[in-house]
Design a protein around this motif. Structure first.
Motif, PDB file in Angstrom:
ATOM      1  N   PRO A  83       0.810  -1.201   0.000  1.00 24.96           N
ATOM      2  CA  PRO A  83       0.000   0.000   0.000  1.00 24.96           C
ATOM      3  C   PRO A  83       0.850   1.260   0.000  1.00 24.96           C
ATOM      4  O   PRO A  83       2.010   1.247   0.382  1.00 24.96           O
ATOM      5  CB  PRO A  83      -0.787  -0.113   1.313  1.00 24.96           C
ATOM      6  N   LEU A  84       0.215   2.365  -0.438  1.00 26.56           N
ATOM      7  CA  LEU A  84       0.808   3.686  -0.288  1.00 26.56           C
ATOM      8  C   LEU A  84       0.403   4.183   1.102  1.00 26.56           C
ATOM      9  O   LEU A  84      -0.713   3.910   1.545  1.00 26.56           O
ATOM     10  CB  LEU A  84       0.253   4.655  -1.336  1.00 26.56           C
ATOM     11  N   THR A  85       1.276   4.887   1.765  1.00 27.59           N
ATOM     12  CA  THR A  85       0.912   5.412   3.074  1.00 27.59           C
ATOM     13  C   THR A  85       1.180   6.916   3.115  1.00 27.59           C
ATOM     14  O   THR A  85       2.083   7.418   2.462  1.00 27.59           O
ATOM     15  CB  THR A  85       1.688   4.720   4.217  1.00 27.59           C
ATOM     16  N   THR A  86       0.342   7.600   3.873  1.00 25.97           N
ATOM     17  CA  THR A  86       0.510   9.027   4.138  1.00 25.97           C
ATOM     18  C   THR A  86       0.577   9.166   5.659  1.00 25.97           C
ATOM     19  O   THR A  86       0.598   8.161   6.374  1.00 25.97           O
ATOM     20  CB  THR A  86      -0.669   9.843   3.574  1.00 25.97           C
ATOM     21  N   ASP A  87       0.561  10.376   6.148  1.00 22.79           N
ATOM     22  CA  ASP A  87       0.616  10.578   7.597  1.00 22.79           C
ATOM     23  C   ASP A  87      -0.525   9.875   8.322  1.00 22.79           C
ATOM     24  O   ASP A  87      -0.333   9.315   9.385  1.00 22.79           O
ATOM     25  CB  ASP A  87       0.573  12.069   7.941  1.00 22.79           C
ATOM     26  N   ARG A  88      -1.731   9.910   7.732  1.00 25.97           N
ATOM     27  CA  ARG A  88      -2.898   9.377   8.422  1.00 25.97           C
ATOM     28  C   ARG A  88      -3.628   8.268   7.692  1.00 25.97           C
ATOM     29  O   ARG A  88      -4.591   7.713   8.214  1.00 25.97           O
ATOM     30  CB  ARG A  88      -3.898  10.515   8.679  1.00 25.97           C
ATOM     31  N   LEU A  89      -3.171   7.932   6.471  1.00 24.36           N
ATOM     32  CA  LEU A  89      -3.940   7.027   5.630  1.00 24.36           C
ATOM     33  C   LEU A  89      -3.118   5.880   5.066  1.00 24.36           C
ATOM     34  O   LEU A  89      -1.903   5.984   4.909  1.00 24.36           O
ATOM     35  CB  LEU A  89      -4.557   7.797   4.459  1.00 24.36           C
ATOM     36  N   ILE A  90      -3.832   4.829   4.730  1.00 23.59           N
ATOM     37  CA  ILE A  90      -3.298   3.697   3.980  1.00 23.59           C
ATOM     38  C   ILE A  90      -4.131   3.605   2.702  1.00 23.59           C
ATOM     39  O   ILE A  90      -5.359   3.528   2.765  1.00 23.59           O
ATOM     40  CB  ILE A  90      -3.413   2.388   4.781  1.00 23.59           C
ATOM     41  N   LEU A  91      -3.475   3.649   1.563  1.00 14.14           N
ATOM     42  CA  LEU A  91      -4.132   3.515   0.263  1.00 14.14           C
ATOM     43  C   LEU A  91      -3.719   2.166  -0.286  1.00 14.14           C
ATOM     44  O   LEU A  91      -2.558   1.970  -0.642  1.00 14.14           O
ATOM     45  CB  LEU A  91      -3.718   4.644  -0.677  1.00 14.14           C
ATOM     46  N   ARG A  92      -4.658   1.240  -0.333  1.00 17.25           N
ATOM     47  CA  ARG A  92      -4.315  -0.139  -0.677  1.00 17.25           C
ATOM     48  C   ARG A  92      -5.182  -0.672  -1.801  1.00 17.25           C
ATOM     49  O   ARG A  92      -6.230  -0.114  -2.120  1.00 17.25           O
ATOM     50  CB  ARG A  92      -4.447  -1.018   0.560  1.00 17.25           C
ATOM     51  N   ALA A  93      -4.718  -1.779  -2.376  1.00 15.93           N
ATOM     52  CA  ALA A  93      -5.486  -2.450  -3.423  1.00 15.93           C
ATOM     53  C   ALA A  93      -6.775  -3.027  -2.834  1.00 15.93           C
ATOM     54  O   ALA A  93      -6.877  -3.278  -1.630  1.00 15.93           O
ATOM     55  CB  ALA A  93      -4.638  -3.568  -4.041  1.00 15.93           C
ATOM     56  N   TYR A  94      -7.741  -3.218  -3.698  1.00 15.91           N
ATOM     57  CA  TYR A  94      -9.021  -3.800  -3.290  1.00 15.91           C
ATOM     58  C   TYR A  94      -8.873  -5.277  -2.956  1.00 15.91           C
ATOM     59  O   TYR A  94      -8.011  -5.964  -3.496  1.00 15.91           O
ATOM     60  CB  TYR A  94     -10.035  -3.682  -4.428  1.00 15.91           C
ATOM     61  N   ARG A  95      -9.762  -5.752  -2.087  1.00 15.80           N
ATOM     62  CA  ARG A  95      -9.926  -7.180  -1.832  1.00 15.80           C
ATOM     63  C   ARG A  95     -11.428  -7.477  -1.804  1.00 15.80           C
ATOM     64  O   ARG A  95     -12.244  -6.572  -1.656  1.00 15.80           O
ATOM     65  CB  ARG A  95      -9.272  -7.644  -0.550  1.00 15.80           C
TER      66      ARG A  95
END
Length: 193
Positions: A9-21
């Motif tokens: 996943p991509l991560t930011t300070d407060r978020l996780i941006l991940r592929a769908y499941r």
């Protein structure tokens, strides 16, 4: 374009941006089944079956260099944020190549209204724009939206996009002609996250 896909996943300070499941069909259904969320989308509110179908279409969209020519990501909060217990799914976003060009793409987002007003959408969209320009070396990214969707237009402006067009009654949607706003950002005028 970089032939390697970005690490997820991509991560930011407060978020996780991940592929769908597959389990995201159940998690995203409460958001996509809402009338107020679907109002400005091209689809009607989802049923449970439509949610499973839509998520299954998004699972293979893992990068612009893949056969799908698209990157679709779920937006999840990181565990330990103030006022949010645990990690929760608050929306999704995607970016996909436009036409035959590998240097132009379109970005889109949907955020649960309950998560609005905290800058989550700006944080997620900026991270994806950074991947688009830094990793994929795109020249241009656009966002198109129903002109009545003022929250989406404000988000586009916040992340550095410029309004380039207001197309009057160009799209027949849900029984009426609607206007479309087009926002764009170039590699040369983008914001850094």
């Amino acid at each position: 374009m970089n032939p390697q896909e970005p690490s997820l996943p991509l991560t930011t300070d407060r978020l996780i941006l991940r592929a769908y499941r597959e389990s995201d069909a159940e998690a995203l259904l409460p958001m996509y089944s809402r009338e107020d969320v679907a109002r400005f989308l091209l689809c009607d509110p989802w049923t449970a079956e439509e949610s499973r179908t839509e998520i299954s279409k998004r699972i293979p969209k893992t990068g612009l260099s893949t056969e799908s020519r698209a990157l679709s990501l779920v937006i999840e909060t990181k565990d330990g944020l103030d006022d949010i217990e645990g990690s929760i799914i608050i929306g999704d976003l995607g970016i996909w190549l436009n036409g035959e060009s590998s240097e132009k793409a379109e970005i889109g987002w949907v955020l649960n209204p309950a998560a609005g007003g905290h800058g989550f959408a700006s944080e997620a969209a900026t991270a994806v724009l950074n991947i688009a320009f830094d990793h994929y070396r795109l020249n241009r990214v656009v966002a198109q939206m129903d002109a009545r969707n003022t929250a989406s237009a404000r988000l586009a402006k916040r992340i550095g996009m410029r309004q380039e067009a207001h197309l009057r009654q160009d799209w027949w949607s849900k029984g009426e002609w609607t206007d479309t706003l087009v926002y764009g950002i170039l590699h040369s005028d983008r914001q850094q996250a």
